[in-house]
Design a protein around this motif. Structure first.
Motif, PDB file in Angstrom:
ATOM      1  N   VAL A  61      29.590  36.442  40.831  1.00 34.37           N
ATOM      2  CA  VAL A  61      30.443  36.166  39.678  1.00 34.37           C
ATOM      3  C   VAL A  61      30.878  37.469  39.035  1.00 34.37           C
ATOM      4  O   VAL A  61      32.066  37.693  38.773  1.00 34.37           O
ATOM      5  CB  VAL A  61      29.705  35.279  38.644  1.00 34.37           C
ATOM      6  CG1 VAL A  61      30.561  35.107  37.389  1.00 34.37           C
ATOM      7  CG2 VAL A  61      29.367  33.918  39.240  1.00 34.37           C
ATOM      8  N   ARG A  62      29.912  38.363  38.760  1.00 30.54           N
ATOM      9  CA  ARG A  62      30.220  39.613  38.076  1.00 30.54           C
ATOM     10  C   ARG A  62      31.117  40.502  38.929  1.00 30.54           C
ATOM     11  O   ARG A  62      32.068  41.109  38.428  1.00 30.54           O
ATOM     12  CB  ARG A  62      28.945  40.363  37.718  1.00 30.54           C
ATOM     13  CG  ARG A  62      28.115  39.719  36.619  1.00 30.54           C
ATOM     14  CD  ARG A  62      26.901  40.542  36.256  1.00 30.54           C
ATOM     15  NE  ARG A  62      27.297  41.790  35.620  1.00 30.54           N
ATOM     16  CZ  ARG A  62      27.228  42.973  36.219  1.00 30.54           C
ATOM     17  NH1 ARG A  62      26.801  43.087  37.452  1.00 30.54           N
ATOM     18  NH2 ARG A  62      27.602  44.059  35.572  1.00 30.54           N
ATOM     19  N   ALA A  63      30.826  40.607  40.229  1.00 32.53           N
ATOM     20  CA  ALA A  63      31.601  41.485  41.099  1.00 32.53           C
ATOM     21  C   ALA A  63      33.044  40.994  41.248  1.00 32.53           C
ATOM     22  O   ALA A  63      33.993  41.780  41.179  1.00 32.53           O
ATOM     23  CB  ALA A  63      30.931  41.591  42.469  1.00 32.53           C
ATOM     24  N   THR A  64      33.214  39.688  41.457  1.00 31.37           N
ATOM     25  CA  THR A  64      34.560  39.126  41.612  1.00 31.37           C
ATOM     26  C   THR A  64      35.328  39.217  40.295  1.00 31.37           C
ATOM     27  O   THR A  64      36.529  39.505  40.282  1.00 31.37           O
ATOM     28  CB  THR A  64      34.479  37.666  42.093  1.00 31.37           C
ATOM     29  OG1 THR A  64      33.625  37.589  43.239  1.00 31.37           O
ATOM     30  CG2 THR A  64      35.857  37.141  42.474  1.00 31.37           C
ATOM     31  N   GLN A  65      34.629  38.987  39.186  1.00 29.55           N
ATOM     32  CA  GLN A  65      35.237  39.142  37.866  1.00 29.55           C
ATOM     33  C   GLN A  65      35.716  40.580  37.668  1.00 29.55           C
ATOM     34  O   GLN A  65      36.821  40.829  37.189  1.00 29.55           O
ATOM     35  CB  GLN A  65      34.200  38.784  36.791  1.00 29.55           C
ATOM     36  CG  GLN A  65      34.642  39.036  35.355  1.00 29.55           C
ATOM     37  CD  GLN A  65      35.299  37.822  34.738  1.00 29.55           C
ATOM     38  OE1 GLN A  65      35.433  36.784  35.377  1.00 29.55           O
ATOM     39  NE2 GLN A  65      35.702  37.949  33.510  1.00 29.55           N
ATOM     40  N   SER A  66      34.893  41.551  38.040  1.00 31.32           N
ATOM     41  CA  SER A  66      35.263  42.958  37.898  1.00 31.32           C
ATOM     42  C   SER A  66      36.490  43.297  38.738  1.00 31.32           C
ATOM     43  O   SER A  66      37.369  44.054  38.302  1.00 31.32           O
ATOM     44  CB  SER A  66      34.094  43.865  38.301  1.00 31.32           C
ATOM     45  OG  SER A  66      33.010  43.724  37.417  1.00 31.32           O
ATOM     46  N   ALA A  67      36.556  42.735  39.954  1.00 31.20           N
ATOM     47  CA  ALA A  67      37.722  42.974  40.812  1.00 31.20           C
ATOM     48  C   ALA A  67      38.986  42.407  40.184  1.00 31.20           C
ATOM     49  O   ALA A  67      40.057  43.038  40.208  1.00 31.20           O
ATOM     50  CB  ALA A  67      37.485  42.350  42.188  1.00 31.20           C
ATOM     51  N   LEU A  68      38.889  41.204  39.602  1.00 34.20           N
ATOM     52  CA  LEU A  68      40.039  40.596  38.935  1.00 34.20           C
ATOM     53  C   LEU A  68      40.492  41.413  37.732  1.00 34.20           C
ATOM     54  O   LEU A  68      41.691  41.661  37.541  1.00 34.20           O
ATOM     55  CB  LEU A  68      39.682  39.176  38.475  1.00 34.20           C
ATOM     56  CG  LEU A  68      39.704  38.086  39.542  1.00 34.20           C
ATOM     57  CD1 LEU A  68      39.015  36.837  39.019  1.00 34.20           C
ATOM     58  CD2 LEU A  68      41.127  37.774  39.967  1.00 34.20           C
ATOM     59  N   ILE A  69      39.532  41.841  36.902  1.00 36.44           N
ATOM     60  CA  ILE A  69      39.877  42.635  35.724  1.00 36.44           C
ATOM     61  C   ILE A  69      40.483  43.968  36.141  1.00 36.44           C
ATOM     62  O   ILE A  69      41.410  44.472  35.500  1.00 36.44           O
ATOM     63  CB  ILE A  69      38.627  42.855  34.840  1.00 36.44           C
ATOM     64  CG1 ILE A  69      38.101  41.515  34.320  1.00 36.44           C
ATOM     65  CG2 ILE A  69      38.950  43.776  33.664  1.00 36.44           C
ATOM     66  CD1 ILE A  69      39.070  40.754  33.442  1.00 36.44           C
ATOM     67  N   SER A  70      39.984  44.553  37.244  1.00 37.86           N
ATOM     68  CA  SER A  70      40.555  45.800  37.752  1.00 37.86           C
ATOM     69  C   SER A  70      42.031  45.617  38.091  1.00 37.86           C
ATOM     70  O   SER A  70      42.885  46.433  37.713  1.00 37.86           O
ATOM     71  CB  SER A  70      39.786  46.274  38.999  1.00 37.86           C
ATOM     72  OG  SER A  70      38.450  46.549  38.694  1.00 37.86           O
ATOM     73  N   CYS A  71      42.328  44.545  38.810  1.00 43.22           N
ATOM     74  CA  CYS A  71      43.722  44.272  39.185  1.00 43.22           C
ATOM     75  C   CYS A  71      44.578  44.016  37.944  1.00 43.22           C
ATOM     76  O   CYS A  71      45.722  44.491  37.851  1.00 43.22           O
ATOM     77  CB  CYS A  71      43.791  43.080  40.132  1.00 43.22           C
ATOM     78  SG  CYS A  71      42.992  43.350  41.725  1.00 43.22           S
ATOM     79  N   SER A  72      44.026  43.268  36.990  1.00 43.90           N
ATOM     80  CA  SER A  72      44.759  42.964  35.765  1.00 43.90           C
ATOM     81  C   SER A  72      45.067  44.231  34.972  1.00 43.90           C
ATOM     82  O   SER A  72      46.181  44.405  34.463  1.00 43.90           O
ATOM     83  CB  SER A  72      43.939  41.994  34.906  1.00 43.90           C
ATOM     84  OG  SER A  72      44.556  41.768  33.661  1.00 43.90           O
ATOM     85  N   THR A  73      44.080  45.136  34.875  1.00 45.29           N
ATOM     86  CA  THR A  73      44.320  46.361  34.104  1.00 45.29           C
ATOM     87  C   THR A  73      45.336  47.267  34.792  1.00 45.29           C
ATOM     88  O   THR A  73      46.102  47.956  34.117  1.00 45.29           O
ATOM     89  CB  THR A  73      43.009  47.139  33.874  1.00 45.29           C
ATOM     90  OG1 THR A  73      42.368  47.382  35.120  1.00 45.29           O
ATOM     91  CG2 THR A  73      42.073  46.386  32.951  1.00 45.29           C
ATOM     92  N   VAL A  74      45.344  47.258  36.119  1.00 45.62           N
ATOM     93  CA  VAL A  74      46.346  48.058  36.841  1.00 45.62           C
ATOM     94  C   VAL A  74      47.755  47.579  36.489  1.00 45.62           C
ATOM     95  O   VAL A  74      48.658  48.385  36.227  1.00 45.62           O
ATOM     96  CB  VAL A  74      46.112  47.986  38.365  1.00 45.62           C
ATOM     97  CG1 VAL A  74      47.324  48.543  39.122  1.00 45.62           C
ATOM     98  CG2 VAL A  74      44.862  48.765  38.741  1.00 45.62           C
ATOM     99  N   VAL A  75      47.939  46.250  36.462  1.00 44.13           N
ATOM    100  CA  VAL A  75      49.255  45.689  36.122  1.00 44.13           C
ATOM    101  C   VAL A  75      49.651  46.070  34.697  1.00 44.13           C
ATOM    102  O   VAL A  75      50.756  46.574  34.450  1.00 44.13           O
ATOM    103  CB  VAL A  75      49.238  44.148  36.280  1.00 44.13           C
ATOM    104  CG1 VAL A  75      50.536  43.537  35.741  1.00 44.13           C
ATOM    105  CG2 VAL A  75      49.049  43.770  37.746  1.00 44.13           C
ATOM    106  N   ARG A  76      48.725  45.867  33.739  1.00 44.45           N
ATOM    107  CA  ARG A  76      49.049  46.153  32.339  1.00 44.45           C
ATOM    108  C   ARG A  76      49.214  47.647  32.090  1.00 44.45           C
ATOM    109  O   ARG A  76      50.074  48.076  31.325  1.00 44.45           O
ATOM    110  CB  ARG A  76      47.981  45.557  31.424  1.00 44.45           C
ATOM    111  CG  ARG A  76      48.054  44.034  31.348  1.00 44.45           C
ATOM    112  CD  ARG A  76      47.000  43.463  30.440  1.00 44.45           C
ATOM    113  NE  ARG A  76      45.668  43.552  31.027  1.00 44.45           N
ATOM    114  CZ  ARG A  76      44.543  43.503  30.336  1.00 44.45           C
ATOM    115  NH1 ARG A  76      44.585  43.403  29.017  1.00 44.45           N
ATOM    116  NH2 ARG A  76      43.378  43.566  30.945  1.00 44.45           N
ATOM    117  N   LEU A  77      48.382  48.454  32.756  1.00 46.00           N
ATOM    118  CA  LEU A  77      48.492  49.903  32.629  1.00 46.00           C
ATOM    119  C   LEU A  77      49.862  50.374  33.116  1.00 46.00           C
ATOM    120  O   LEU A  77      50.511  51.222  32.480  1.00 46.00           O
ATOM    121  CB  LEU A  77      47.379  50.565  33.439  1.00 46.00           C
ATOM    122  CG  LEU A  77      47.074  52.036  33.187  1.00 46.00           C
ATOM    123  CD1 LEU A  77      46.504  52.236  31.791  1.00 46.00           C
ATOM    124  CD2 LEU A  77      46.095  52.556  34.229  1.00 46.00           C
TER     125      LEU A  77
END
Length: 251
Positions: free
Chosen positions: A169-185
């Protein structure tokens, strides 16, 4: 440095505490920084600076969470959620630029709060969510991530009901947040937000306390059972919902 950032020494204490607590939560659940730190930071800077600031810190924190646990990422769930999240982020940017989102904020706060209260009140674990739930959860998560900087709790709800291991859960969540921050950044870079040197300086100044909070949160999760982890995430989701309602009422 304090002069450059237009912050007095007394201003730093609540800011550092807010960032530290926000990244303890992030280390535990992989989301929640905007909901935890936002209500404090709003007293010292406008929202137009808070969200880009937290996106920068989330970008570093998400990859910090992801690198040591990347083998636990469930690629099937990640690939199921990513396209929906991208659509949601795009819609969020459009709504942010063209629509009033106050009512949407209130409705989501009420929904999330009701879900969390149900999850805490019902002792029997609910049936596993079907894979198609990735469509609404991913889309609305991306939408709220772009609008309010706080869509990660929906990914947490979905993944906690799909995966058995808290590490997955934590690892997949971190991967999703990473992708999301790349888009917003990327969007903030294109808009020229990070041309503000004082914003970048503030982000660099907060990195040490962010890393301390992240490390503390990760240490806490290693001592939790899966059931305790899911319950803690549910409490954090409840706090997220109440914070969304509070943000609507204070607007």
């Amino acid at each position: 440095m304090l002069t450059q950032l237009s912050l007095s020494p007394l201003d730093w204490l609540p800011i550092l505490l807010a960032i530290g607590v926000a990244y303890i939560v992030f280390g535990i659940a992989g989301f929640g920084t905007a909901l935890v730190a936002g209500p404090v930071l709003i007293h010292f800077m406008p929202l137009s600076r808070i969200i880009p600031l937290l996106v920068l810190l989330d970008f570093v924190a998400a990859f910090g969470n992801l690198l040591p646990s990347r083998r636990d990422v469930v690629r099937g769930e990640l690939l199921r959620l990513l396209p929906c999240m991208a659509v949601g982020c795009t819609l969020g940017v459009v709504f942010l630029l063209g629509l009033k989102s106050d009512l949407l904020l209130l409705l989501m706060g009420l929904f999330v709060t009701a879900y969390a209260i149900y999850g805490l009140a019902v002792k029997v674990r609910p049936a596993r969510l079907a894979g198609w739930w990735a469509v609404p959860m991913g889309t609305v998560g991306g939408l709220f991530g772009a609008l309010f900087g706080s869509g990660g709790f929906l990914y947490a709800i979905y993944l906690s009901a799909r995966l058995d291991a808290k590490e997955q859960v934590r690892a997949t969540q971190s991967a999703l947040i990473s992708c999301s921050t790349v888009v917003r950044l990327s969007l903030f870079l294109i808009a020229g937000v990070y041309a503000d040197a004082s914003l970048l300086l503030l982000a660099v100044s907060l990195l040490p306390v962010m890393f301390i909070g992240l490390w503390s949160g990760r240490r806490l999760t290693t001592k939790l059972s899966r059931e305790a982890f899911v319950r803690l995430v549910t409490w954090l989701v409840l706090a997220s919902g109440l914070a969304l309602i509070g943000r609507y009422l204070s607007a």
